[in-house]
Design an enzyme around this catalytic site. Sequence first.
Site, PDB file in Angstrom:
ATOM      1  N   GLN A  17       0.784  -1.246   0.000  1.00 44.62           N
ATOM      2  CA  GLN A  17       0.000   0.000   0.000  1.00 44.62           C
ATOM      3  C   GLN A  17       0.816   1.297   0.000  1.00 44.62           C
ATOM      4  OE1 GLN A  17      -3.290   2.363   2.708  1.00 44.62           O
ATOM      5  NE2 GLN A  17      -3.087   0.225   3.091  1.00 44.62           N
ATOM      6  N   SER A  18       1.864   1.359   0.825  1.00 43.19           N
ATOM      7  CA  SER A  18       2.514   2.668   0.998  1.00 43.19           C
ATOM      8  C   SER A  18       3.083   3.208  -0.319  1.00 43.19           C
ATOM      9  CB  SER A  18       3.619   2.578   2.056  1.00 43.19           C
ATOM     10  OG  SER A  18       4.637   1.717   1.609  1.00 43.19           O
ATOM     11  N   LEU A  72       8.651  -8.574 -14.827  1.00 48.13           N
ATOM     12  CA  LEU A  72      10.102  -8.630 -14.990  1.00 48.13           C
ATOM     13  C   LEU A  72      10.701  -9.311 -13.775  1.00 48.13           C
ATOM     14  CD1 LEU A  72      12.070  -7.477 -17.082  1.00 48.13           C
ATOM     15  CD2 LEU A  72      12.221  -5.396 -15.711  1.00 48.13           C
ATOM     16  N   ASP A  73      11.474 -10.376 -14.018  1.00 54.01           N
ATOM     17  CA  ASP A  73      12.149 -11.046 -12.901  1.00 54.01           C
ATOM     18  C   ASP A  73      13.491 -10.353 -12.694  1.00 54.01           C
ATOM     19  OD1 ASP A  73      13.527 -12.648 -11.172  1.00 54.01           O
ATOM     20  OD2 ASP A  73      12.994 -14.542 -12.158  1.00 54.01           O
ATOM     21  N   LYS A  75      15.725 -10.954 -10.765  1.00 51.03           N
ATOM     22  CA  LYS A  75      16.852 -11.820 -10.367  1.00 51.03           C
ATOM     23  C   LYS A  75      17.350 -12.679 -11.536  1.00 51.03           C
ATOM     24  CE  LYS A  75      15.803 -11.664  -5.503  1.00 51.03           C
ATOM     25  NZ  LYS A  75      14.986 -12.201  -4.433  1.00 51.03           N
ATOM     26  N   ASN A  96       9.422   0.248  -2.206  1.00 51.20           N
ATOM     27  CA  ASN A  96       9.191   0.064  -0.761  1.00 51.20           C
ATOM     28  C   ASN A  96       9.407  -1.386  -0.384  1.00 51.20           C
ATOM     29  OD1 ASN A  96       6.634  -0.539  -2.090  1.00 51.20           O
ATOM     30  ND2 ASN A  96       5.727  -0.648  -0.062  1.00 51.20           N
ATOM     31  N   ALA A  98      11.604  -4.456   1.518  1.00 52.29           N
ATOM     32  CA  ALA A  98      12.218  -4.561   2.843  1.00 52.29           C
ATOM     33  C   ALA A  98      13.634  -3.974   2.771  1.00 52.29           C
ATOM     34  CB  ALA A  98      12.259  -6.019   3.253  1.00 52.29           C
ATOM     35  N   VAL A 137       7.996  -3.623   8.105  1.00 52.19           N
ATOM     36  CA  VAL A 137       6.929  -2.895   8.804  1.00 52.19           C
ATOM     37  C   VAL A 137       5.652  -2.848   7.972  1.00 52.19           C
ATOM     38  CG1 VAL A 137       6.256  -0.568   9.548  1.00 52.19           C
ATOM     39  CG2 VAL A 137       8.476  -1.486  10.221  1.00 52.19           C
ATOM     40  N   TYR A 138       4.536  -3.070   8.648  1.00 56.67           N
ATOM     41  CA  TYR A 138       3.211  -2.850   8.054  1.00 56.67           C
ATOM     42  C   TYR A 138       2.520  -1.703   8.796  1.00 56.67           C
ATOM     43  CZ  TYR A 138       3.434  -7.116   5.247  1.00 56.67           C
ATOM     44  OH  TYR A 138       3.782  -8.069   4.316  1.00 56.67           O
ATOM     45  N   GLU A 139       1.429  -1.259   8.208  1.00 60.35           N
ATOM     46  CA  GLU A 139       0.642  -0.121   8.704  1.00 60.35           C
ATOM     47  C   GLU A 139       0.584   0.022  10.237  1.00 60.35           C
ATOM     48  OE1 GLU A 139      -1.395   2.358   7.110  1.00 60.35           O
ATOM     49  OE2 GLU A 139      -1.670   3.027   9.157  1.00 60.35           O
ATOM     50  N   ASP A 168       0.630   3.810   5.942  1.00 55.34           N
ATOM     51  CA  ASP A 168       0.854   3.455   4.537  1.00 55.34           C
ATOM     52  C   ASP A 168       0.533   4.632   3.608  1.00 55.34           C
ATOM     53  OD1 ASP A 168       1.785   0.888   4.823  1.00 55.34           O
ATOM     54  OD2 ASP A 168      -0.190  -0.008   4.769  1.00 55.34           O
ATOM     55  N   GLY A 247      -7.659  20.546  19.631  1.00 55.29           N
ATOM     56  CA  GLY A 247      -7.259  21.932  19.827  1.00 55.29           C
ATOM     57  C   GLY A 247      -7.886  22.553  21.048  1.00 55.29           C
ATOM     58  N   GLY A 248      -7.958  23.853  21.051  1.00 53.97           N
ATOM     59  CA  GLY A 248      -8.501  24.559  22.198  1.00 53.97           C
ATOM     60  C   GLY A 248     -10.026  24.668  22.158  1.00 53.97           C
TER      61      GLY A 248
HETATM   62  N1  CAO Z   1      11.592 -10.095  -9.392  1.00 51.88           N
HETATM   63  C1  CAO Z   1      12.295 -10.863  -8.553  1.00 51.88           C
HETATM   64  N2  CAO Z   1      12.283 -10.692  -7.199  1.00 51.88           N
HETATM   65  C2  CAO Z   1      11.498  -9.705  -6.748  1.00 51.88           C
HETATM   66  C3  CAO Z   1      10.730  -8.884  -7.579  1.00 51.88           C
HETATM   67  C4  CAO Z   1      10.805  -9.094  -8.966  1.00 51.88           C
HETATM   68  N3  CAO Z   1      10.118  -8.363  -9.834  1.00 51.88           N
HETATM   69  N4  CAO Z   1      10.075  -7.988  -6.804  1.00 51.88           N
HETATM   70  C5  CAO Z   1      10.401  -8.274  -5.514  1.00 51.88           C
HETATM   71  N5  CAO Z   1      11.267  -9.286  -5.480  1.00 51.88           N
HETATM   72  C6  CAO Z   1      11.891  -9.900  -4.304  1.00 51.88           C
HETATM   73  C7  CAO Z   1      12.749  -8.930  -3.537  1.00 51.88           C
HETATM   74  O1  CAO Z   1      13.968  -8.740  -4.184  1.00 51.88           O
HETATM   75  C8  CAO Z   1      12.873  -9.655  -2.200  1.00 51.88           C
HETATM   76  O2  CAO Z   1      13.885 -10.648  -2.318  1.00 51.88           O
HETATM   77  P1  CAO Z   1      15.102 -10.812  -1.246  1.00 51.88           P
HETATM   78  O3  CAO Z   1      14.477 -10.856   0.090  1.00 51.88           O
HETATM   79  O4  CAO Z   1      15.714 -12.099  -1.683  1.00 51.88           O
HETATM   80  O5  CAO Z   1      15.992  -9.650  -1.393  1.00 51.88           O
HETATM   81  C9  CAO Z   1      11.556 -10.400  -2.100  1.00 51.88           C
HETATM   82  O6  CAO Z   1      10.922 -10.255  -3.372  1.00 51.88           O
HETATM   83  C10 CAO Z   1      10.614  -9.954  -1.027  1.00 51.88           C
HETATM   84  O7  CAO Z   1      10.564  -8.537  -0.906  1.00 51.88           O
HETATM   85  P2  CAO Z   1      10.124  -7.911   0.490  1.00 51.88           P
HETATM   86  O8  CAO Z   1      11.004  -8.474   1.561  1.00 51.88           O
HETATM   87  O9  CAO Z   1      10.082  -6.458   0.348  1.00 51.88           O
HETATM   88  O10 CAO Z   1       8.622  -8.477   0.641  1.00 51.88           O
HETATM   89  P3  CAO Z   1       7.886  -9.097   1.910  1.00 51.88           P
HETATM   90  O11 CAO Z   1       6.555  -9.496   1.394  1.00 51.88           O
HETATM   91  O12 CAO Z   1       8.663 -10.139   2.618  1.00 51.88           O
HETATM   92  O13 CAO Z   1       7.730  -7.853   2.915  1.00 51.88           O
HETATM   93  C11 CAO Z   1       7.008  -5.641   3.541  1.00 51.88           C
HETATM   94  C12 CAO Z   1       6.731  -6.898   2.693  1.00 51.88           C
HETATM   95  C13 CAO Z   1       5.952  -4.618   3.174  1.00 51.88           C
HETATM   96  C14 CAO Z   1       6.897  -5.999   5.023  1.00 51.88           C
HETATM   97  C15 CAO Z   1       8.420  -5.107   3.220  1.00 51.88           C
HETATM   98  O14 CAO Z   1       8.536  -4.957   1.840  1.00 51.88           O
HETATM   99  C16 CAO Z   1       8.738  -3.797   3.901  1.00 51.88           C
HETATM  100  O15 CAO Z   1       9.020  -3.759   5.110  1.00 51.88           O
HETATM  101  N6  CAO Z   1       8.739  -2.704   3.133  1.00 51.88           N
HETATM  102  C17 CAO Z   1       9.094  -1.378   3.619  1.00 51.88           C
HETATM  103  C18 CAO Z   1       8.010  -0.810   4.468  1.00 51.88           C
HETATM  104  C19 CAO Z   1       6.694  -0.724   3.748  1.00 51.88           C
HETATM  105  O16 CAO Z   1       6.554  -0.159   2.692  1.00 51.88           O
HETATM  106  N7  CAO Z   1       5.668  -1.243   4.395  1.00 51.88           N
HETATM  107  C20 CAO Z   1       4.319  -0.963   3.956  1.00 51.88           C
HETATM  108  C21 CAO Z   1       3.684  -2.098   3.411  1.00 51.88           C
HETATM  109  S1  CAO Z   1       1.999  -1.751   3.159  1.00 51.88           S
HETATM  110  O17 CAO Z   1       1.298  -2.165   4.596  1.00 51.88           O
END
Ligand code: CAO
Length: 425
Positions: A17-18, A72-73, A75, A96, A98, A137-139, A168, A247-248
């Site tokens: 979302q963010s 697009l992958d 990796k 956004n 991790a 982090v989530y919301e 978010d 507020g006041g």
């Molecule tokens: N091709 C290949 N790999 C991809 C890809 C793509 N197109 N897009 C994402 N990935 C991979 C990433 O590279 C990552 O891989 P590694 O861990 O091996 O480096 C993996 O997908 C997972 O990404 P992530 O860790 O960001 O995703 P998650 O679901 O585990 O976590 C979240 C989600 C939101 C907790 C985390 O992204 C985060 O903390 N973001 C920052 C804060 C934020 O925006 N939070 C708000 C979320 S909305 O509530």
Amino acid sequence: MSKALEGVRVLDFTHVQSGPTCTQLLAWFGADVIKVERPGAGDATRQQLQDIPDVDSLYFTMLNHNKRSITLDSKNAKGKEVLWRLVKECDVLVENFAPGALDRMGLTWEKIQEANPRMILASVKGFGPGRYQDCKVYENVAQCAGGSASTTGFRDDIPMVTGAQIGDSGTGLHLALGIVTALFHRTHSGVGQRVDCAMQDAVLNLCRVKLRDQQRLERGPLREYSQFGEGVPFGDAVPRAGNDSGGGQPGRILKCKGWEHDPNAYLYFITQGPVWEPICDIIGEPSWKTDPNYATPKARLPHLNEIFTRIEAWTMKHDKFEAMDILNKYDIPCGPILSMKEIAEDQSLRDSGTVVEVDHPTRGKYLTVGSPIKLSGSPVEVARSPLLGEHTDEILRSVLGYSDAEIAEIEGSGAVGQIQKLAAE
Ligand code: CAO
């Protein structure tokens, strides 16, 4: 009419979302937003909270309007090659992931700058530098860490998160401002920069008044909090203030006619100083206009419970809309508690483009929130969210200039999954 951000191309590496709320705003203002998604899966929200099987969820569709989608992958070796071509073609990269994920893909700030010195790299993370910098982090985590939860809810109850997605969507808004500021700076500096926004910081920014109160508390009780009138001592941190006005100008949520069966038959009522006299007349307490215990805002503070109980005896005789009509004649600040159903059906919100009906090829018609920001010279037309990878072929060709043979090679490598050729809508 040209759009405010026409000509700006955004590499949208956001999910959940963010980040998507930020890039949706940029798209609404005319940027070409290219959402990069993992082949076969896409943004996880496509499948979350699905209300219709195998159809992009409302969670996804309502956060990704006016964007194009390429799969697009990042990796895969060929995928990386395509990604770097996109980095060179775009003005802004928004992500956004991790902490550390972008670096692990090889997209370090140093390499991005080398490839495209004009690039603006905008990131949302949960926390800024410090002890929690590596946390996901989530919301609600952001609401808790940013000071919102400890100051929301009732004094005698547990900390409370709010329904408004301040962690978010609030951070997405902050990030969008950072991006357009960096774009403006680039017009005279010629170079890009990093824009970082931590969700904890964005929530705290929205809780600014509570840090104000924390410091006021050191100098004495917070007299506008109901707890003061109730004689309950304050501790050393800002307490939860229920529905007291920030507020006041003391305010409360009061019952209206029908509250026994309608959970939203309530009105927010503010006892603003300048309209105290009409308030007294309306509720049938004309003597309170001159009684020294009630005549001034300061004198009223210890009696807020009594005053609001009396006002509520009046609001309970009227439904919330009737009460609004009566009170507005005297400029008494008040507002009905509107349910989401009432908001969805509100004609003014439809007319202003804040609530919009959108058609989607697999979902059909649905409601969304349009842009709350209205630019007179750059009106927003809300367009449906893209299907997964819908624009892969188009972007490879028209943005990156790949030939048929090169596209076949990219597809063969697995970097973009299987390119779908969609029938014209
Ligand atoms: N091709 C290949 N790999 C991809 C890809 C793509 N197109 N897009 C994402 N990935 C991979 C990433 O590279 C990552 O891989 P590694 O861990 O091996 O480096 C993996 O997908 C997972 O990404 P992530 O860790 O960001 O995703 P998650 O679901 O585990 O976590 C979240 C989600 C939101 C907790 C985390 O992204 C985060 O903390 N973001 C920052 C804060 C934020 O925006 N939070 C708000 C979320 S909305 O509530």
